[in-house]
Enzyme design. Structure first.
Site, mmCIF file in Angstrom:
data_model
loop_
_atom_site.group_PDB
_atom_site.id
_atom_site.type_symbol
_atom_site.label_atom_id
_atom_site.label_comp_id
_atom_site.label_asym_id
_atom_site.label_seq_id
_atom_site.Cartn_x
_atom_site.Cartn_y
_atom_site.Cartn_z
ATOM 1 N N GLU A 48 0.868 -1.171 0.000
ATOM 2 C CA GLU A 48 0.000 0.000 0.000
ATOM 3 C C GLU A 48 0.909 1.227 0.000
ATOM 4 O OE1 GLU A 48 -3.171 2.032 3.116
ATOM 5 O OE2 GLU A 48 -2.790 -0.120 3.231
ATOM 6 N N ASP B 282 -4.456 9.551 9.504
ATOM 7 C CA ASP B 282 -3.143 9.054 9.879
ATOM 8 C C ASP B 282 -2.725 9.503 11.267
ATOM 9 O OD1 ASP B 282 -2.905 7.837 7.406
ATOM 10 O OD2 ASP B 282 -2.003 9.602 6.486
#
Length: 289
Positions: free
Chosen positions: A67, A78
Site C-alpha cells: 500500500e 493518519d
C-alpha cells in the site's frame, strides 16, 4: 470533440476485462490457507531513492501487496508516525506524478502495487489521467479512506475502464446498509478498519474487527482485510486467523524513524530494521492458520 475518456474516433472507452491482480493474489494465498500481508509505506520517505529500496525490501521479505501512500498535508486518518513520515516526504518535494515510479518498483519486485490516497489529490491530478497512468505503471488498485461509493461515480467509471481495483473502507460503526453499498461497489477487497480513529501501533486488538469481517462477508464482500493497529507478529496472527488479509502501516514506517519519531534513520540502518520487522510480521501473518 474527443476527451481523455474516448478513443481517437471519439467513441467512449469501454469496460476493461483485465483480471484483478489483487483477487488473483487472494486466490493463490487461499489455496495455501494463508492470509495476505499488506504493508504500507509513504512514497518519498525517508527520501525518494531510499523509499524505492524500502518498497523492494518489503516485498523481498514477505509482503504480498504494498500500500503505497501518497503524502498529504492534511492526513485526517493518519496517526503521528505516518504523519511524521509524510511530512518528511513532502519536505523532499514529492508529488503524485512521481509515485508511479514506486508502483513500477513494487510490480517489478513481484508484489501487488496499491496506492492509498486522499481523494483531493486524485481529483486535482485528474481522475482519468490518474487511472491511465496508474494502469500503465502496473498498478492494481486504489484505497480511498475519505471517498465513499455514493460519491465515487467518476472513480468507479475510470477504474472500470482501466481494470483497477476500488478499495473502500468500513468500520465497526458501519450500518448493515453501508456494508452492503461498499461490498457491491468494491473490487479487490474491502478495508475493514479495526477501530474508529487514526492509524497507529496498539498493544492489543479487541474482538470488534472479527465481528466486522463477518458482517462484511455477509454483505457480499469476497475479500476483507483488517488494518489500523496491527504492530506485532502475534497481533498479525490473531487477525490473520479470520481475515483475508492483514494491513500493517505504522509498525513498518516506525522502523525507518529515529527514537524521536520525527527524523529518519540512516538509510542502511533503517532498511535493515525494516527487513527484520517485515520478516517477523510475515511469519506471524502467513502462519496464522
Amino acid at each position: 470533440m474527443t476527451n481523455e475518456a474516448t478513443t481517437p474516433s471519439g467513441q467512449p472507452l469501454g469496460i476493461s476485462h483485465k483480471p484483478s491482480q489483487t483477487e488473483a493474489m487472494f486466490t493463490k494465498l487461499k489455496a495455501d490457507n494463508k492470509p495476505a500481508f499488506i504493508g504500507y509505506l509513504p512514497y518519498g520517505f525517508p527520501d525518494p531513492d531510499t523509499s524505492l529500496d524500502a518498497l523492494r525490501t518489503m516485498v523481498e521479505h514477505g509482503v504480498d501487496a504494498v500500500e503505497i501512500g501518497l503524502p498529504y498535508s492534511d492526513p485526517v486518518m493518519d496517526g503521528p508516525v505516518i504523519q511524521a513520515a509524510s511530512q518528511i516526504a513532502l519536505h523532499n518535494g514529492e508529488t503524485i506524478r512521481r509515485v508511479f515510479e514506486a508502483v513500477e518498483t513494487v510490480a517489478n519486485a513481484g508484489g501487488v502495487p496499491l496506492i492509498m490516497s486522499y481523494w483531493n489529490l486524485i481529483y486535482h491530478y485528474g481522475v482519468e489521467r490518474f487511472a491511465a497512468d496508474f494502469e500503465n505503471a502496473g498498478g492494481a488498485g486504489l484505497i480511498t479512506p475519505d471517498l465513499i461509493p455514493d460519491e465515487a461515480g467518476e472513480w468507479i467509471e475510470a477504474s472500470d475502464r482501466h481494470g483497477l481495483d476500488r478499495i473502500f473502507l468500513v468500520s465497526p460503526d458501519s450500518a448493515d446498509e453501508r456494508l452492503d453499498v461498499v461490498s457491491r461497489n468494491a473490487r479487490g477487497f474491502v478495508y475493514a478498519a479495526a477501530r474508529m480513529g487514526v492509524t497507529g501501533e496498539r498493544a492489543t486488538i479487541d474482538a470488534s474487527p472479527e465481528v466486522l469481517v463477518e458482517r462484511t462477508r455477509k454483505a457480499g464482500a469476497a475479500n476483507v482485510c483488517v488494518g489500523i493497529g496491527v504492530s506485532t507478529p502475534e497481533q498479525g496472527a490473531k487477525v490473520g486467523s479470520y481475515a483475508d488479509g492483514v494491513i500493517v502501516g505504522s509498525a513498518l514506517v516506525h522502523t525507518l524513524l529515529n527514537d524521536d519519531s520525527r527524523t529518519a534513520k540512516d538509510a542502511s540502518e533503517g532498511l535493515r530494521d525494516l527487513a527484520a520487522k517485515t520478516e517477523s510480521l510475515a511469519a506471524g501473518i502467513h502462519g496464522a492458520r
